[in-house]
Design a protein around this motif. Structure first.
Motif, short mmCIF file in Angstrom:
data_model
loop_
_atom_site.label_atom_id
_atom_site.label_comp_id
_atom_site.label_asym_id
_atom_site.label_seq_id
_atom_site.Cartn_x
_atom_site.Cartn_y
_atom_site.Cartn_z
N VAL A 33 51.25 45.18 48.03
CA VAL A 33 50.59 44.84 46.63
C VAL A 33 49.90 45.92 46.09
O VAL A 33 50.16 46.28 44.79
CB VAL A 33 49.65 43.55 46.68
CG1 VAL A 33 48.74 43.35 45.67
CG2 VAL A 33 50.42 42.23 47.30
N GLU A 34 49.09 46.98 46.77
CA GLU A 34 48.42 47.84 46.09
C GLU A 34 49.45 49.03 45.70
O GLU A 34 49.08 49.52 44.82
CB GLU A 34 47.37 48.21 47.03
CG GLU A 34 46.16 47.20 47.24
CD GLU A 34 45.21 47.75 48.27
OE1 GLU A 34 45.55 48.91 49.02
OE2 GLU A 34 44.17 47.25 48.69
N TYR A 35 50.50 49.23 46.74
CA TYR A 35 51.44 50.11 46.32
C TYR A 35 52.21 49.85 45.14
O TYR A 35 52.47 50.66 44.30
CB TYR A 35 52.57 50.42 47.60
CG TYR A 35 53.09 51.55 47.55
CD1 TYR A 35 52.67 52.69 48.06
CD2 TYR A 35 54.60 51.54 47.38
CE1 TYR A 35 53.60 53.80 48.14
CE2 TYR A 35 55.51 52.61 47.39
CZ TYR A 35 54.86 53.88 47.58
OH TYR A 35 55.78 54.93 47.67
N ASN A 36 52.66 48.45 45.00
CA ASN A 36 53.38 48.17 43.84
C ASN A 36 52.66 48.23 42.44
O ASN A 36 53.00 48.54 41.35
CB ASN A 36 53.96 46.98 44.00
CG ASN A 36 55.18 46.86 44.87
OD1 ASN A 36 55.84 47.81 45.12
ND2 ASN A 36 55.32 45.82 45.54
N ALA A 37 51.34 47.90 42.65
CA ALA A 37 50.51 48.00 41.61
C ALA A 37 50.24 49.41 41.15
O ALA A 37 50.09 49.83 39.83
CB ALA A 37 49.07 47.32 41.98
N ALA A 38 49.99 50.36 42.01
CA ALA A 38 50.03 51.87 41.82
C ALA A 38 51.45 52.12 41.18
O ALA A 38 51.24 52.97 39.94
CB ALA A 38 49.77 52.61 42.95
N ALA A 69 47.12 50.14 31.18
CA ALA A 69 48.03 50.39 32.40
C ALA A 69 47.22 50.51 33.70
O ALA A 69 47.64 50.41 34.87
CB ALA A 69 48.35 51.91 32.16
N ALA A 70 45.69 50.32 33.64
CA ALA A 70 45.03 50.13 34.76
C ALA A 70 44.95 48.85 35.35
O ALA A 70 44.40 48.53 36.33
CB ALA A 70 43.68 50.78 34.54
N LEU A 71 45.23 47.96 34.53
CA LEU A 71 45.17 46.40 34.87
C LEU A 71 45.93 45.92 36.21
O LEU A 71 45.41 45.33 36.84
CB LEU A 71 45.49 45.55 33.75
CG LEU A 71 44.75 45.43 32.52
CD1 LEU A 71 45.25 44.57 31.37
CD2 LEU A 71 43.31 45.03 32.98
N PRO A 72 47.03 46.38 36.48
CA PRO A 72 47.63 46.17 37.90
C PRO A 72 46.94 46.66 38.99
O PRO A 72 46.77 45.92 39.90
CB PRO A 72 49.01 46.87 37.85
CG PRO A 72 49.29 47.16 36.39
CD PRO A 72 48.07 47.19 35.52
N LEU A 73 46.27 47.70 38.94
CA LEU A 73 45.33 48.21 39.85
C LEU A 73 44.15 47.52 40.14
O LEU A 73 43.60 47.27 41.31
CB LEU A 73 44.83 49.59 39.71
CG LEU A 73 45.91 50.84 39.62
CD1 LEU A 73 45.46 52.16 39.32
CD2 LEU A 73 46.52 50.85 41.31
N LEU A 74 43.44 46.97 38.81
CA LEU A 74 42.46 46.09 39.03
C LEU A 74 42.72 44.75 39.45
O LEU A 74 41.88 44.27 40.36
CB LEU A 74 41.96 45.92 37.48
CG LEU A 74 41.12 47.10 36.92
CD1 LEU A 74 40.64 46.72 35.56
CD2 LEU A 74 39.79 47.54 37.71
#
Length: 94
Positions: A33-38, A69-74
């Motif tokens: 999940v974190e990798y795909n968000a990045a 663009a930072a929303l997936p990481l958040l």
């Protein structure tokens, strides 16, 4: 235009990162999940850079789009956050 060729480097980077994910697949879903968000954030910023080169967008839009663009990481971050405020230097001195 030669300025917009940065998208080629960005696409090569994304392809290599996706292949890395494919060949190093683990059962750890939190890592995925974190990798795909990045990867989603990087992809959005590559697209923003390409659109800026081609359309020459104004600065107010350039300030707004990286926050989106930072929303997936958040959304992918599941840990807690904390701020530690250090003591003033005068409290350490005798």
């Amino acid at each position: 235009r030669p300025e917009s060729l940065g998208i080629v480097v960005g696409i090569v980077y994304l392809v290599i990162a996706i292949l890395f994910q494919h060949f190093n697949f683990t059962a750890d879903s939190i890592w995925l999940v974190e990798y795909n968000a990045a990867l989603a954030s990087v992809c959005f910023m590559i697209l923003l850079g390409f659109i800026d080169d081609v359309l020459d967008i104004p600065w107010r839009v350039k300030l707004l789009l990286p926050t989106i663009a930072a929303l997936p990481l958040l959304m992918a971050y599941a840990g807690g956050t904390s701020i530690i405020i250090p003591k003033p230097l005068a409290s350490y001195v005798g």
